[in-house]
Design an enzyme around this catalytic site. Structure first.
Site, mmCIF file in Angstrom:
data_model
loop_
_atom_site.group_PDB
_atom_site.id
_atom_site.type_symbol
_atom_site.label_atom_id
_atom_site.label_comp_id
_atom_site.label_asym_id
_atom_site.label_seq_id
_atom_site.Cartn_x
_atom_site.Cartn_y
_atom_site.Cartn_z
ATOM 1 N NE ARG A 198 -0.425 1.769 3.557
ATOM 2 C CZ ARG A 198 0.553 2.535 3.503
ATOM 3 N NH1 ARG A 198 1.765 1.979 3.690
ATOM 4 N NH2 ARG A 198 0.444 3.850 3.501
ATOM 5 N N GLY A 199 0.153 2.416 -0.004
ATOM 6 C CA GLY A 199 0.909 3.757 -0.223
ATOM 7 C C GLY A 199 1.239 3.879 -1.919
ATOM 8 C CB ALA A 200 0.266 6.861 -3.977
ATOM 9 C CE LYS A 251 -5.520 5.491 3.837
ATOM 10 N NZ LYS A 251 -6.580 4.700 3.439
ATOM 11 C CG ASP A 282 -3.267 8.072 -1.711
ATOM 12 O OD1 ASP A 282 -3.423 8.414 -0.608
ATOM 13 O OD2 ASP A 282 -2.898 7.012 -1.866
HETATM 14 O O1 MRU Z 1 -4.631 3.005 1.799
HETATM 15 P P1 MRU Z 1 -3.347 3.398 1.964
HETATM 16 O O2 MRU Z 1 -2.516 2.893 3.261
HETATM 17 O O3 MRU Z 1 -2.764 2.877 0.349
HETATM 18 O O4 MRU Z 1 -3.137 4.970 1.606
HETATM 19 C C1 MRU Z 1 -2.117 5.582 1.830
HETATM 20 C C2 MRU Z 1 -2.034 6.974 1.754
HETATM 21 O O5 MRU Z 1 -2.822 7.643 2.104
HETATM 22 C C3 MRU Z 1 -0.683 7.878 1.900
HETATM 23 O O6 MRU Z 1 -0.670 8.918 2.576
HETATM 24 C C4 MRU Z 1 -0.079 8.002 0.558
HETATM 25 O O7 MRU Z 1 -0.494 6.818 -0.597
HETATM 26 C C5 MRU Z 1 1.166 8.644 0.245
HETATM 27 S S1 MRU Z 1 2.508 7.229 0.508
HETATM 28 C C6 MRU Z 1 3.895 7.954 0.105
#
Ligand code: MRU
Length: 349
Positions: free
Chosen positions: A51-53, A251, A240
């Site tokens: 996870r994480g963009a 998030k 994201d």
């Molecule tokens: O649902 P997730 O855990 O994938 O959400 C992640 C986020 O909202 C992060 O803040 C975002 O992807 C940036 S990661 C460098």
């Protein structure tokens, strides 16, 4: 940077399979998963094992490159057709983080220059490796710019996990903390737990503690009290998808922190790579917001905490309007307001 190097990589390419760190199991178990099929990659992204963009984009890129190695086709036309089909399938894993589509499309475009099926297969692997390598450099650069906004002794609030395991390395919003640690600058991080999936409580605290960075965990509803009593000096979050006007999806809970930051007169920073900026999406209203399974809300660590049959609303992201964002920190520098003109300009130099 010994401490950072001890944090496992989120994604690794192994020629015939992809290894990911299973983020669902953290912080109690450091489990690695081998993804061998396209369906494994889709499932790992959809269920937040990765996870994480940026990490989602990197994993999807490797997934597409992996799938393409097995195409049994003789013409480039058939190859492109199959590639597009698999691209669309992986793109359906999650809707909000634009890095997923950005990485997949970058792979599809890279293969168009190939003159043979074998060449296209090799090109895809090289492109995916390049995306991961570039992301590490990008995050380090974001960290440098972000650190220039902080002073020794600052107390900074963040949400979710925009750290090393959400990217190739360093993270976006967490990158300045690693660089500060390296340089003996003391920053104190306040991590909001990030209900319902608890990326802040499970992942951000785990990452920062391994690196010896001061981190204090709070629940999401403690943010206002923490800003007041702990005299928070800034909020920094990842993203994201950033729309062309600077509206930013991140998030769930991020929008609330931005409103609080305004009320307290605290700067609110978004740290993100250019791969998260989507000029094709005009405003935040055009960003698709993922709604996830109601069990994420009705259950806590597998235990039901709400009555059977209760109606649940579970948006995974919210959109912070551009006017609440003090600055967007990218690998190409910091932009402050005037996003409609400043964001496209980033892509020109
Ligand atoms: O649902 P997730 O855990 O994938 O959400 C992640 C986020 O909202 C992060 O803040 C975002 O992807 C940036 S990661 C460098």
């Amino acid at each position: 940077m010994a401490e950072l190097l001890s944090i496992p990589r989120s994604v690794e390419w192994n020629e015939t399979y992809i290894t990911i760190l299973n983020q669902q199991k953290l912080p109690f178990q450091t489990e690695y998963l081998e993804l061998k099929e396209l369906e494994d990659v889709w499932e790992a992204i959809a269920t937040l094992k990765v996870r994480g963009a940026p990490a989602i984009g990197i994993t999807a890129a490797y997934g597409l490159a992996l799938a393409a190695q097995r195409y049994d086709v003789s013409s480039m036309a058939e190859f492109q057709e199959q590639l597009q089909k698999d691209r669309d399938y992986l793109a359906s894993a999650r809707p909000t983080a634009v890095n997923l589509f950005w990485a997949l499309d970058r792979l599809v475009v890279s293969a168009t220059a190939a003159t043979s099926v074998n060449e296209a297969k090799t090109t895809l692997v090289h492109e995916a490796i390049r995306i991961q390598a570039e992301d590490e450099d990008t995050c380090r650069s974001i960290g440098e710019y972000a650190l220039s906004l902080f002073r020794d002794g600052d107390r900074i609030l963040t949400i979710c996990n925009a750290g090393s395991i959400a990217t190739a390395r360093y993270g976006t919003a967490l990158a300045p903390f690693y660089l500060a640690k390296e340089r003996g600058i003391h920053l104190h991080v306040y991590a909001s737990e990030t209900r319902p999936v608890l990326q802040g409580a499970r992942l951000t605290t785990w990452e920062l503690m391994q690196a010896g960075i001061d981190v204090t965990l709070i629940t999401d509803n403690m943010a206002a009290q923490t800003m007041k009593t702990k005299r928070i000096t800034a909020v920094i979050v990842g993203a994201d998808r950033i729309a062309a006007n600077g509206d930013t999806a991140n998030k769930i809970g991020t929008f609330g922190l931005a409103l609080l930051a305004k009320a307290f007169g605290i700067p609110f920073y978004v740290a993100a790579p250019l791969s998260t900026i989507d000029l094709a999406t005009k405003t935040g209203d055009d960003i698709p917001i993922e709604e996830r399974n109601s069990e994420e809300v009705t259950h806590l660590a597998g235990t039901r905490i709400a009555p059977e049959g209760v109606t649940v609303y579970n948006p995974a992201f919210d959109v912070t309007p551009n006017e609440l964002i003090t600055a967007i920190i990218t690998e190409k520098g910091i932009i402050r307001g005037n996003y409609e003109t400043a964001l496209p300009a980033l892509f020109r130099n």
